[in-house]
Enzyme design. Structure first.
Site, PDB file in Angstrom:
ATOM      1  CB  CYS A  81       4.958  -3.140  -1.769  1.00 54.91           C
ATOM      2  SG  CYS A  81       6.033  -1.686  -1.886  1.00 54.91           S
ATOM      3  CB  THR A  82       1.078  -6.080   0.588  1.00 52.43           C
ATOM      4  OG1 THR A  82       2.349  -6.393   1.181  1.00 52.43           O
ATOM      5  CG2 THR A  82       0.151  -7.269   0.692  1.00 52.43           C
TER       6      THR A  82
END
Length: 157
Positions: free
Chosen positions: A47-48
């Protein structure tokens, strides 16, 4: 129960709390293209990376009048910390009730190590200026994804 959306469908309307104490509404993006990406959790590796990739291409998306909005079930406070930590320059919205996740069909049953649970299927929707879904990427693999979405947004005109 989640709905299965397809290309050409009208994008489901939403209004969610954003990371900067301002509401994120679909109608706020009227007349622009919108990259609406759903992701499982702030500050996890995939997600980062996805958020950083979209953030890095923000100027290119701006040039073609395309906004970017990330949605996850995390709180607005968590989103704010995530944005600050990684210097993200895109909007994040919080769907703690999971109503929008369900409306877009991305709140699904998942399985890990034989255990079944409900979670967000990493999915991106490209919504045209007309408010209709132009493209959908399901079960997204992060490497190269933001670039592919940018190419599709350029092609959409």
């Amino acid at each position: 129960m989640s709905t299965k959306l397809g290309r050409g469908d009208k994008a489901p309307v939403f209004e969610l709390p954003g990371d900067q104490a301002k509401p994120c509404k679909l109608k706020s993006y009227a007349g622009k293209k919108l990259v609406l990406y759903f992701y499982p959790k702030d500050d996890t590796s995939g997600c980062t990376k996805e958020a950083i990739d979209f953030s890095a291409l923000r100027e290119e998306f701006d040039k073609i009048e395309t906004a970017i909005l990330g949605i996850s079930p995390d709180s607005p406070v968590t989103h704010g910390k995530f944005k600050t930590k990684h210097k993200l320059n895109l909007d994040l919205a919080s769907d703690e009730t999971k109503a929008v996740l369900e409306a877009y069909g991305v709140w699904t049953e998942k399985s890990m190590y034989g255990r079944k649970y409900m979670g967000v299927e990493r999915t991106t929707f490209l919504i045209g200026k007309n408010g209709k879904i132009a493209e959908i990427w399901s079960k997204v693999k992060v490497p190269g994804h933001a670039e592919a979405v940018l190419a599709a947004a350029r092609a959409l005109g």
